[in-house]
Design a protein around this motif. Structure first.
Motif, PDB file in Angstrom:
ATOM      1  N   GLY A  64     -29.793  20.985  -2.340  1.00 19.28           N
ATOM      2  CA  GLY A  64     -30.067  22.323  -2.862  1.00 19.28           C
ATOM      3  C   GLY A  64     -30.243  22.383  -4.371  1.00 19.28           C
ATOM      4  N   LEU A  65     -30.019  21.272  -5.053  1.00 20.15           N
ATOM      5  CA  LEU A  65     -30.161  21.271  -6.513  1.00 20.15           C
ATOM      6  C   LEU A  65     -31.623  21.386  -6.910  1.00 20.15           C
ATOM      7  N   THR A  66     -31.919  22.324  -7.787  1.00 17.62           N
ATOM      8  CA  THR A  66     -33.307  22.479  -8.252  1.00 17.62           C
ATOM      9  C   THR A  66     -33.671  21.395  -9.247  1.00 17.62           C
ATOM     10  N   MET A  67     -32.637  20.870  -9.930  1.00 20.96           N
ATOM     11  CA  MET A  67     -32.864  19.761 -10.867  1.00 20.96           C
ATOM     12  C   MET A  67     -31.881  18.634 -10.540  1.00 20.96           C
ATOM     13  N   LYS A  68     -32.365  17.420 -10.668  1.00 20.92           N
ATOM     14  CA  LYS A  68     -31.518  16.245 -10.446  1.00 20.92           C
ATOM     15  C   LYS A  68     -31.775  15.267 -11.578  1.00 20.92           C
ATOM     16  N   ASP A  69     -30.712  14.678 -12.091  1.00 17.41           N
ATOM     17  CA  ASP A  69     -30.862  13.628 -13.098  1.00 17.41           C
ATOM     18  C   ASP A  69     -30.406  12.297 -12.480  1.00 17.41           C
ATOM     19  N   PRO A  70     -30.554  11.182 -13.214  1.00 16.04           N
ATOM     20  CA  PRO A  70     -30.136   9.887 -12.651  1.00 16.04           C
ATOM     21  C   PRO A  70     -28.699   9.876 -12.144  1.00 16.04           C
ATOM     22  N   LYS A  71     -27.822  10.661 -12.785  1.00 18.05           N
ATOM     23  CA  LYS A  71     -26.427  10.723 -12.347  1.00 18.05           C
ATOM     24  C   LYS A  71     -26.334  11.302 -10.933  1.00 18.05           C
ATOM     25  N   SER A  72     -27.126  12.331 -10.661  1.00 14.69           N
ATOM     26  CA  SER A  72     -27.109  12.969  -9.330  1.00 14.69           C
ATOM     27  C   SER A  72     -27.497  11.959  -8.261  1.00 14.69           C
ATOM     28  N   TRP A  73     -28.589  11.237  -8.509  1.00 12.18           N
ATOM     29  CA  TRP A  73     -29.044  10.234  -7.548  1.00 12.18           C
ATOM     30  C   TRP A  73     -27.999   9.128  -7.374  1.00 12.18           C
TER      31      TRP A  73
END
Length: 573
Positions: free
Chosen positions: A60-69
């Protein structure tokens, strides 16, 4: 609510219910739009193995950064969802996200746990592409992955390139070699200490296991002294490993000393000591220890009964073994499995009760494996039962058509019966299938150095003197009644040629060298990678009597202690 307060709340969460409450609070306050906070929440779910909650949030996150992945890749790996881990990592690459030193170790560990070497090599290429091979965590993970996949050469190459090696990486590399080259494992242990890395208990257990596989007493004593000098406590794990080490290095007495020194013992410790007695043909001591274990209110498990039945088999304690087998379920609620049945087939077969062994196999409801049929085939070889040997061999060849040992064992049985045309047939089959017989080797320790011999070996610098000693020894034995048993020469050649081939077996060369190099009063200890042949067994008994020396032979199946013209196995192996 500020970011610091949100993070503090997440850190104080003790369970998934608490995390969900904070999650709801963040949604209400609108602070979940802050990617730092979202990633912390994602990490909290992943740490508590709530992978469905984590993925729902992630998706559901509209934005993801390398940390999220990274958190999602690690989360899937943490719960053993290997397909999810791989799929998410592929998405990382597809979206052009640069993997970091958290994402890569997680997915590399997944390759290690699944032993997926092909995927591991793909990820190795990704590491090279992004220039991350010099990262300590990434490189250490690759070393671990290659080691667990048994590609030790690749693990070693990466290991040597590492600028700094921590204790975990040294331990991984030592353990990798312990599985395939125990000698190199101990060389690495020496290097580790020379480079100032201090081993912990995990590393010492790995080294102890390597010593057990190598079977060299001087290394076992060195490791034992090192453990004592450095104050390692003999807990259940280390103590049990040391029992196994001393037993496999030829000293059941030293194993028992370790066992008696252990303040705490569990069922594995007791089982290891029972197994130690079994290796050395001391079945009665194994049975006595089993009763001591019961009196200590330790309940036996499957491993205990494997050790106990093995001990009965190798000591010829037929009736005792049958009683223990019958008591497993009735008295101890331990259901017999394939390993217990294999021990019983071995026990009955070695005693010549082949019909009973076959009836046991036919009555089994569990799936039969190669070890079971190998036990029966070995018994057929001892008692020269050709018809049953062929039945066992056919079952083995169906299960493992690429195992050369099965072809060799059956051809040996045919050779003993003089059926040379069938011997030739099986050798042709091996040639057609590109299978090779495992060569026989014998090792001996002299002055803390290990020497290796093969049949007819002349590579030793003192080869001339060794052969002179051996020939002189054979003359003495023949005067005492030794007659070479040429049945153990599995080639259709003249009798005199057979005798010459027997005279240069690797065991005999090692014993002759031992008589030259090891002072009187000290036992001659040798190890062999295959089962000791019957003629070498007779030879060793007679040498022990005539030369008044103690000889300890560790072969592929067990230990033989030769003294005063007898063997601890009672000629029953």
């Amino acid at each position: 609510m500020g970011a610091e307060c949100c993070i503090d709340l997440l850190l104080r969460c003790r369970n998934v219910f608490n995390i969900r409450q904070v999650h709801a609070h963040l949604i209400v306050n609108g602070t979940l739009q802050d990617l730092v906070i979202a990633n912390k929440l994602l990490y909290a779910y992943a740490q508590h193995k709530a992978i469905d909650d984590a993925y729902s949030l992630f998706d559901g996150l509209t934005m993801k950064d390398p940390k999220s992945w990274s958190v999602m890749v690690g989360g899937f790996a943490n719960v053993g969802d290997y397909a999810g881990c791989y799929a998410t990592f592929r998405e990382v690459l597809r979206y052009g996200v640069t993997p970091d030193n958290y994402t890569l170790p997680s997915v590399i560990r997944t390759c290690r746990d699944t032993k997926d070497l092909q995927m591991g090599q793909v990820i190795h290429d990704v590491v090279l592409k992004h220039g991350l091979l010099l990262d300590h965590f990434v490189c250490a993970s690759l070393v671990d992955m290659y080691a667990k996949c048994s590609v030790v050469e690749d693990a070693q190459r990466l290991f040597e390139r590492m600028l700094s090696k921590d204790l975990v990486t040294w331990t991984v590399m030592i353990g990798a070699y312990a599985d395939c080259n125990a000698y190199e494992s101990l060389v690495l242990f020496d290097r580790m200490r020379e480079e100032g890395v201090v081993p912990d208990k995990v590393a010492m257990v790995t080294v102890v296991n390597a010593c057990a596989k190598l079977g060299t007493m001087h290394r076992a004593r060195f490791v034992n002294d090192y453990i004592g000098r450095n104050g390692f406590s003999l807990d259940v794990i280390l103590g049990t490993a040391m029992i196994d080490m001393f037993a496999k290095c030829g000293s059941v007495e030293s194993a028992r000393e370790v066992f008696d020194r252990m303040r705490e013992k569990n069922v594995i410790s007791w089982s290891a000591m029972i197994a130690a007695y079994g290796y050395h043909g001391r079945g009665k001591e194994a049975i006595d220890l089993f009763h001591m274990m019961l009196n200590s209110a330790i309940f036996p498990n499957r491993v205990t009964f494997v050790s106990l039945l093995y001990a009965c088999s190798h000591a010829g304690l037929i009736e005792e073994g049958l009683r223990f087998f019958d008591s497993m379920w009735e008295e101890h609620a331990v259901r017999p499995d394939i390993k217990h049945c294999t021990c019983m087939v071995d026990l009955l077969g070695r005693a010549g009760r082949l019909d009973e062994a076959l009836r046991l196999i036919e009555a089994m409801t569990i799936e039969k494996d190669e070890r079971l049929w190998s036990a029966l085939l070995g018994a057929c070889r001892i008692h020269r039962n050709m018809e049953l040997a062929e039945k066992a061999a056919n079952s083995l060849l169906e299960l493992q058509p690429q195992n050369p040992g099965h072809y060799v064992l059956l051809s040996n049985i045919y050779a003993k019966a003089g059926k040379w045309e069938k011997v030739a047939k099986f050798r042709d089959m091996m040639t057609q299938r590109k299978l090779k017989k495992v060569p026989g080797w014998t090792w001996i320790e002299v002055d803390n150095k290990t020497y290796q011999f093969s049949v007819g070996d002349r590579s030793h610098p003192q080869s001339k003197e060794i052969y002179e000693m051996l020939m002189g020894l054979i003359k003495k034995l023949e005067m005492a009644g030794y007659i070479p048993d040429t049945d153990f020469v599995l080639q259709d050649v003249e009798e005199e040629v057979k005798k010459e081939m027997l005279y240069t077996h690797s065991e005999k060369l090692a014993i002759a060298f031992g008589l030259m190099a090891i002072p009187e009063g000290e036992p001659i200890r040798i190890s062999k990678n295959l089962r000791v042949c019957g003629d070498c067994h007779t030879f060793s008994k007679m040498v022990a009597a005539i030369m008044r020396r103690s000889i300890v032979v560790r072969d592929a199946n067990r230990f033989h202690h030769f003294s005063n013209g007898t063997c601890s196995c009672g000629d029953y192996w």
